[in-house]
Design a protein around this motif. Sequence first.
Motif, PDB file in Angstrom:
ATOM      1  N   PHE A  23      77.643  86.511 -29.433  1.00 25.20           N
ATOM      2  CA  PHE A  23      77.483  87.202 -30.907  1.00 25.20           C
ATOM      3  C   PHE A  23      77.923  88.596 -31.153  1.00 25.20           C
ATOM      4  N   HIS A  24      78.554  89.009 -30.261  1.00 22.90           N
ATOM      5  CA  HIS A  24      78.931  90.379 -30.705  1.00 22.90           C
ATOM      6  C   HIS A  24      80.111  90.733 -29.592  1.00 22.90           C
ATOM      7  N   THR A  25      81.177  91.077 -30.229  1.00 23.99           N
ATOM      8  CA  THR A  25      82.344  91.524 -29.446  1.00 23.99           C
ATOM      9  C   THR A  25      82.908  92.843 -29.998  1.00 23.99           C
ATOM     10  N   GLN A  26      82.997  93.882 -28.912  1.00 17.96           N
ATOM     11  CA  GLN A  26      83.388  95.176 -29.475  1.00 17.96           C
ATOM     12  C   GLN A  26      84.751  94.940 -30.201  1.00 17.96           C
ATOM     13  N   LYS A  27      85.160  95.963 -31.054  1.00 18.60           N
ATOM     14  CA  LYS A  27      86.532  96.243 -31.730  1.00 18.60           C
ATOM     15  C   LYS A  27      87.094  96.949 -30.790  1.00 18.60           C
ATOM     16  N   ARG A  28      88.069  96.371 -30.386  1.00 20.49           N
ATOM     17  CA  ARG A  28      89.271  97.097 -29.385  1.00 20.49           C
ATOM     18  C   ARG A  28      90.597  97.086 -29.931  1.00 20.49           C
ATOM     19  N   THR A  29      91.438  97.874 -29.739  1.00 20.52           N
ATOM     20  CA  THR A  29      92.869  97.757 -29.864  1.00 20.52           C
ATOM     21  C   THR A  29      93.479  97.282 -28.378  1.00 20.52           C
ATOM     22  N   ILE A  30      94.268  96.143 -28.705  1.00 20.28           N
ATOM     23  CA  ILE A  30      94.860  95.774 -27.407  1.00 20.28           C
ATOM     24  C   ILE A  30      96.430  95.724 -27.398  1.00 20.28           C
ATOM     25  N   LYS A  31      96.914  96.522 -26.248  1.00 27.40           N
ATOM     26  CA  LYS A  31      98.442  96.518 -26.036  1.00 27.40           C
ATOM     27  C   LYS A  31      98.758  95.615 -24.828  1.00 27.40           C
ATOM     28  N   VAL A  32      99.804  95.120 -24.774  1.00 28.79           N
ATOM     29  CA  VAL A  32     100.299  94.465 -23.445  1.00 28.79           C
ATOM     30  C   VAL A  32     101.549  95.060 -22.827  1.00 28.79           C
ATOM     31  N   HIS A  33     101.417  95.597 -21.683  1.00 32.31           N
ATOM     32  CA  HIS A  33     102.719  96.480 -21.076  1.00 32.31           C
ATOM     33  C   HIS A  33     102.612  95.648 -19.726  1.00 32.31           C
ATOM     34  N   LEU A  34     103.407  94.459 -19.675  1.00 34.89           N
ATOM     35  CA  LEU A  34     103.698  93.573 -18.257  1.00 34.89           C
ATOM     36  C   LEU A  34     104.987  94.103 -18.101  1.00 34.89           C
ATOM     37  N   SER A  35     105.247  94.599 -16.947  1.00 33.72           N
ATOM     38  CA  SER A  35     106.657  95.285 -16.457  1.00 33.72           C
ATOM     39  C   SER A  35     107.547  94.176 -16.394  1.00 33.72           C
TER      40      SER A  35
END
Length: 134
Positions: A23-35
């Motif tokens: 019922f609730h998911t925090q708002k987050r910025t997602i960045k991917v850095h897989l080397s």
Amino acid sequence: MQQKIIVSTAADIKNIAHEMGLFHTQKRTIKVHLSQLSEEENRRIENRIVKQYAANDFHQSNVFGIYTLMGYVLLVATNIIPVIKLGITNAILLYVFFSIAVMLIVRVYNFWHARRELMRLAEELPGASSLGYL
């Protein structure tokens, strides 16, 4: 202020999947850095993660109410829900319960699907990383 999540391993994706709530998911910025992956592949994976993360936090739109109403009217028109026997008040209360039940089912399905896709993505990553060393 939004938190920023930097994904650098498959375990980070699994953590994102486990942190999501029904019922609730925090708002987050997602960045991917897989080397082990290129910048374009990182961006593609980031888009997949963001899409599933946002799908879980899907707010019911105005169209959802129209579809629910159309479904209920179809049930009334085919006499699956006999309005004459129930009465108008009970038919309206049944519609309220019907729409809440459908909304809950859609929410649970979106949550389940988003989690499953994120876990599948996390399982795919080790295979992609081992190919990078060949």
